[in-house]
Design a protein around this motif. Structure first.
Motif, PDB file in Angstrom:
ATOM      1  N   GLN A   1     -14.386  -2.216  15.889  1.00  9.60           N
ATOM      2  CA  GLN A   1     -15.600  -2.612  15.188  1.00  9.60           C
ATOM      3  C   GLN A   1     -16.826  -1.859  15.708  1.00  9.60           C
ATOM      4  N   ASP A   2     -16.596  -0.724  16.342  1.00  8.25           N
ATOM      5  CA  ASP A   2     -17.708   0.023  16.937  1.00  8.25           C
ATOM      6  C   ASP A   2     -18.783   0.381  15.908  1.00  8.25           C
ATOM      7  N   ALA A   3     -18.363   0.801  14.727  1.00 12.81           N
ATOM      8  CA  ALA A   3     -19.346   1.184  13.702  1.00 12.81           C
ATOM      9  C   ALA A   3     -20.193  -0.016  13.288  1.00 12.81           C
ATOM     10  N   ALA A   4     -19.550  -1.145  13.088  1.00 13.21           N
ATOM     11  CA  ALA A   4     -20.295  -2.351  12.700  1.00 13.21           C
ATOM     12  C   ALA A   4     -21.232  -2.787  13.818  1.00 13.21           C
ATOM     13  N   ILE A   5     -20.761  -2.708  15.059  1.00 11.98           N
ATOM     14  CA  ILE A   5     -21.600  -3.090  16.197  1.00 11.98           C
ATOM     15  C   ILE A   5     -22.859  -2.223  16.245  1.00 11.98           C
ATOM     16  N   GLY A   6     -22.682  -0.937  16.042  1.00 13.05           N
ATOM     17  CA  GLY A   6     -23.832  -0.039  16.059  1.00 13.05           C
ATOM     18  C   GLY A   6     -24.851  -0.395  14.989  1.00 13.05           C
ATOM     19  N   GLN A   7     -24.396  -0.759  13.814  1.00 10.75           N
ATOM     20  CA  GLN A   7     -25.327  -1.108  12.735  1.00 10.75           C
ATOM     21  C   GLN A   7     -26.007  -2.443  12.989  1.00 10.75           C
ATOM     22  N   VAL A   8     -25.296  -3.380  13.611  1.00 12.29           N
ATOM     23  CA  VAL A   8     -25.924  -4.656  13.956  1.00 12.29           C
ATOM     24  C   VAL A   8     -27.042  -4.429  14.970  1.00 12.29           C
ATOM     25  N   VAL A   9     -26.758  -3.661  16.002  1.00 12.66           N
ATOM     26  CA  VAL A   9     -27.756  -3.424  17.059  1.00 12.66           C
ATOM     27  C   VAL A   9     -28.975  -2.701  16.496  1.00 12.66           C
TER      28      VAL A   9
ATOM     29  N   THR B   1     -15.519 -11.950   8.642  1.00 13.61           N
ATOM     30  CA  THR B   1     -14.364 -11.128   9.020  1.00 13.61           C
ATOM     31  C   THR B   1     -13.277 -12.050   9.560  1.00 13.61           C
ATOM     32  N   GLY B   2     -12.247 -11.483  10.174  1.00 16.01           N
ATOM     33  CA  GLY B   2     -11.269 -12.279  10.887  1.00 16.01           C
ATOM     34  C   GLY B   2     -11.795 -12.667  12.257  1.00 16.01           C
ATOM     35  N   PRO B   3     -11.127 -13.601  12.961  1.00 17.95           N
ATOM     36  CA  PRO B   3     -11.620 -14.058  14.265  1.00 17.95           C
ATOM     37  C   PRO B   3     -11.708 -12.954  15.310  1.00 17.95           C
ATOM     38  N   ALA B   4     -10.696 -12.121  15.429  1.00 21.79           N
ATOM     39  CA  ALA B   4     -10.718 -11.087  16.467  1.00 21.79           C
ATOM     40  C   ALA B   4     -11.863 -10.115  16.235  1.00 21.79           C
ATOM     41  N   GLU B   5     -12.094  -9.757  14.989  1.00 24.60           N
ATOM     42  CA  GLU B   5     -13.182  -8.837  14.674  1.00 24.60           C
ATOM     43  C   GLU B   5     -14.538  -9.499  14.931  1.00 24.60           C
ATOM     44  N   THR B   6     -14.638 -10.796  14.661  1.00 27.33           N
ATOM     45  CA  THR B   6     -15.878 -11.518  14.948  1.00 27.33           C
ATOM     46  C   THR B   6     -16.211 -11.470  16.433  1.00 27.33           C
ATOM     47  N   ALA B   7     -15.227 -11.764  17.271  1.00 27.77           N
ATOM     48  CA  ALA B   7     -15.466 -11.746  18.718  1.00 27.77           C
ATOM     49  C   ALA B   7     -15.892 -10.361  19.172  1.00 27.77           C
ATOM     50  N   GLU B   8     -15.269  -9.329  18.629  1.00 28.48           N
ATOM     51  CA  GLU B   8     -15.615  -7.962  19.029  1.00 28.48           C
ATOM     52  C   GLU B   8     -17.047  -7.620  18.626  1.00 28.48           C
ATOM     53  N   ILE B   9     -17.433  -8.014  17.420  1.00 26.75           N
ATOM     54  CA  ILE B   9     -18.788  -7.705  16.942  1.00 26.75           C
ATOM     55  C   ILE B   9     -19.836  -8.470  17.746  1.00 26.75           C
ATOM     56  N   VAL B  10     -19.622  -9.764  17.951  1.00 25.41           N
ATOM     57  CA  VAL B  10     -20.602 -10.573  18.688  1.00 25.41           C
ATOM     58  C   VAL B  10     -20.711 -10.089  20.127  1.00 25.41           C
ATOM     59  N   GLY B  11     -19.576  -9.949  20.795  1.00 27.58           N
ATOM     60  CA  GLY B  11     -19.594  -9.516  22.187  1.00 27.58           C
ATOM     61  C   GLY B  11     -20.153  -8.114  22.346  1.00 27.58           C
ATOM     62  N   GLY B  12     -19.734  -7.198  21.469  1.00 32.41           N
ATOM     63  CA  GLY B  12     -20.190  -5.818  21.569  1.00 32.41           C
ATOM     64  C   GLY B  12     -21.662  -5.665  21.278  1.00 32.41           C
ATOM     65  N   ALA B  13     -22.162  -6.368  20.269  1.00 31.77           N
ATOM     66  CA  ALA B  13     -23.579  -6.260  19.916  1.00 31.77           C
ATOM     67  C   ALA B  13     -24.458  -6.834  21.025  1.00 31.77           C
ATOM     68  N   MET B  14     -24.077  -7.987  21.572  1.00 34.80           N
ATOM     69  CA  MET B  14     -24.874  -8.588  22.643  1.00 34.80           C
ATOM     70  C   MET B  14     -24.869  -7.689  23.885  1.00 34.80           C
ATOM     71  N   ALA B  15     -23.744  -7.086  24.179  1.00 36.52           N
ATOM     72  CA  ALA B  15     -23.661  -6.207  25.349  1.00 36.52           C
ATOM     73  C   ALA B  15     -24.518  -4.964  25.185  1.00 36.52           C
ATOM     74  N   ASN B  16     -24.808  -4.599  23.934  1.00 40.94           N
ATOM     75  CA  ASN B  16     -25.612  -3.407  23.669  1.00 40.94           C
ATOM     76  C   ASN B  16     -27.055  -3.725  23.289  1.00 40.94           C
ATOM     77  N   GLY B  17     -27.485  -4.932  23.616  1.00 38.52           N
ATOM     78  CA  GLY B  17     -28.897  -5.243  23.512  1.00 38.52           C
ATOM     79  C   GLY B  17     -29.344  -6.013  22.291  1.00 38.52           C
ATOM     80  N   TYR B  18     -28.420  -6.400  21.413  1.00 38.86           N
ATOM     81  CA  TYR B  18     -28.841  -7.186  20.253  1.00 38.86           C
ATOM     82  C   TYR B  18     -29.353  -8.546  20.736  1.00 38.86           C
ATOM     83  N   ALA B  19     -30.485  -8.997  20.195  1.00 35.09           N
ATOM     84  CA  ALA B  19     -31.124 -10.210  20.701  1.00 35.09           C
ATOM     85  C   ALA B  19     -31.212 -11.330  19.666  1.00 35.09           C
ATOM     86  N   GLY B  20     -30.637 -11.145  18.488  1.00 32.86           N
ATOM     87  CA  GLY B  20     -30.685 -12.184  17.471  1.00 32.86           C
ATOM     88  C   GLY B  20     -29.525 -13.152  17.589  1.00 32.86           C
TER      89      GLY B  20
END
Length: 473
Positions: A278-286, A297-316
């Motif tokens: 989900q790297d591409a989606a994470i980048g667009q969220v951030v 999405t599915g559960p695994a993809e949700t966890a990846e997006i939430v965890g990845g975005a927060m780790a890269n500075g997303y604050a929402g």
């Protein structure tokens, strides 16, 4: 043979009407000879009197179950008992299941949905079945892998042997077989919440849905979040393309247009089995900087997006559609991010709820026992409309596929308190469900979700013009 069968049906109908359980418990001995090879009866009860040479007047569905007369049947219904029948004197109604059971993005949910449906129908059979028939949902269960092409192949495989589909998981897979279901008069229960299921123009009047749609879900969630989690100036949708993620995104856009918030668009992604990560989606969220991100999405993809975005500075904050949650996510590296910034929305209370329906499923599993996830709850509650339909069709004296289809419009469904009683058909603006339950991750709770509020709606969702599906048409 036909006379014996008819008498058995009449006895069962009388038992159901009088509710004299003790008098009916033993049933009359089933002296009926097998109807050939044990497959579905295809002639005797169709209402077509041609070829009826036994001297018994075949009145088919014309006599009607209300009067204790014969019940017309055709495909997927046998006079012979179900395999390992709870009531060996009953006939059998076969229902098919097409679910995601192994490699698809919703496999963890799909397995539990099937278990919930098996438990639901076992309870029905333990209570005597429906008008002289037990219900079988195991013989024709197949794994669609959340793949529309696989779904179509499997549907063709089981269609000749089933009366209806007790489950068809996924909006795209179900859409793939809708024209065939229309041609075959096969009613289905969706394991999804596309807004098209609320409109006969989209689902041919074949789909027995329960709860809100993804489109209304997004609006209810954003209404609630803006009031309880802080002002929303901008919002982004992330999800699978098609009528799961697309429907959710349509609701996000409608909410933004109604409230004046900035709609930052729909980030389309796909299961990891397709896109790898989900790297591409994470980048667009951030990079979006959105106040809220609504995920479908599915559960695994949700966890990846939430965890990845927060780790890269997303604050929402994130809002997850109902299929995004699996308690196993709290064992993933994303658990802290989920606890900090994720809100889940669902159509009804989780397994630990207090309605009569919830008490029944809790009793079924035994005190203190929990299902693997709330897919079990979904499967149980999704089954109520088909139970009501089978009961109504039997009361009409017509358990054929056409008989079921003709009984849908105006059917009243009793959910034993899990949802308000509902009448199917009519104007979706009047009949669609617009209430939800909000929860948040909590390791100390059963199934690791803490219910925040039940029975919520919101002004945007309540005022939304629902005269057509939000997406996909």
């Amino acid at each position: 043979m036909r006379e014996t069968t008819r008498l058995r049906r009449m006895a069962a109908a009388l038992c159901a009407v009088t509710l004299v359980a003790t008098a009916c418990g033993g049933n009359e001995p089933d002296t009926a000879a097998p109807t050939g090879d044990g497959d579905e009866q295809t002639d005797t009860d169709t209402g077509d009197d041609t070829g009826d040479t036994d001297g018994d007047e075949d009145t088919g569905g014309d006599t009607g179950g209300d009067t204790g007369g014969e019940i017309a049947t055709d495909i997927g219904v046998t006079d012979d008992p179900c395999p390992e029948a709870i009531n060996p004197d009953n006939g059998c109604i076969y229902l098919g299941i097409l679910s995601d059971l192994t490699v698809g993005p919703f496999a963890a949910l799909g397995v539990q949905i099937v278990e919930g449906q098996e438990a639901f129908w076992e309870r029905v059979n333990n209570e005597g079945g429906i008008s002289g028939y037990d219900i079988n949902v195991t013989e024709y269960t197949r794994d669609n892998e959340y793949n529309p092409q696989t779904q179509s192949q499997l549907y063709r495989e089981i269609e000749p042997d089933i009366l209806a589909l007790a489950q068809t998981l996924g909006t795209p897979p179900t859409e793939a077989i809708l024209p065939d279901m229309d041609e075959d008069n096969v009613i289905g229960v969706p394991a999804s919440w596309w807004s098209g299921w609320d409109h006969d123009s989209a689902d041919y009047g074949l789909i027995l849905n329960s709860g809100y749609s993804y489109c209304l879900e997004s609006q209810i969630a954003l209404d609630w979040s803006s009031e309880n989690e802080g002002e929303i100036g901008s919002v982004l949708a992330v999800g699978y393309p098609g009528d799961y993620g697309g429907d959710s995104a349509a609701g996000v856009q409608a909410w933004a247009e109604a409230t004046g918030a900035e709609y930052l668009g729909f980030v389309e992604t796909a299961p990891n089995a397709v896109v790898g990560s989900q790297d591409a989606a994470i980048g667009q969220v951030v990079s979006s900087g959105a106040d809220r991100v609504v995920i479908a999405t599915g559960p695994a993809e949700t966890a990846e997006i939430v965890g990845g975005a927060m780790a890269n500075g997303y604050a929402g904050r994130f809002i997850g559609s109902v299929p995004t949650w699996n308690p196993a996510l709290m064992d993933s590296p994303a658990a802290p991010a989920l606890e900090a910034a994720f809100t889940h929305i669902g159509p009804w209370e989780a397994f630990t709820g207090s309605s009569e329906a919830h008490q029944a499923m809790q009793e079924h599993l035994g005190e203190g026992n929990l299902p693997g996830n709330d897919g079990f709850t979904f499967g149980w509650i999704w089954s109520y409309p088909l139970k009501s339909l089978l009961e109504q069709a039997a009361a009409n004296g017509d358990l054929t596929r056409e008989g079921l289809r003709s009984a849908v419009d105006g059917l009243t469904v009793d959910y034993e308190g899990a949802l308000p009683e509902r009448t199917l058909g009519g104007d979706a603006n009047e009949t669609a469900v617009r209430v939800a339950v909000v929860s948040q991750p909590d390791n100390d709770e059963p199934l690791r979700l803490r219910t925040i509020e039940t029975g919520i709606s919101g002004p945007t969702a309540d005022d939304y013009d629902y005269s057509a599906p939000c997406s996909g048409t």
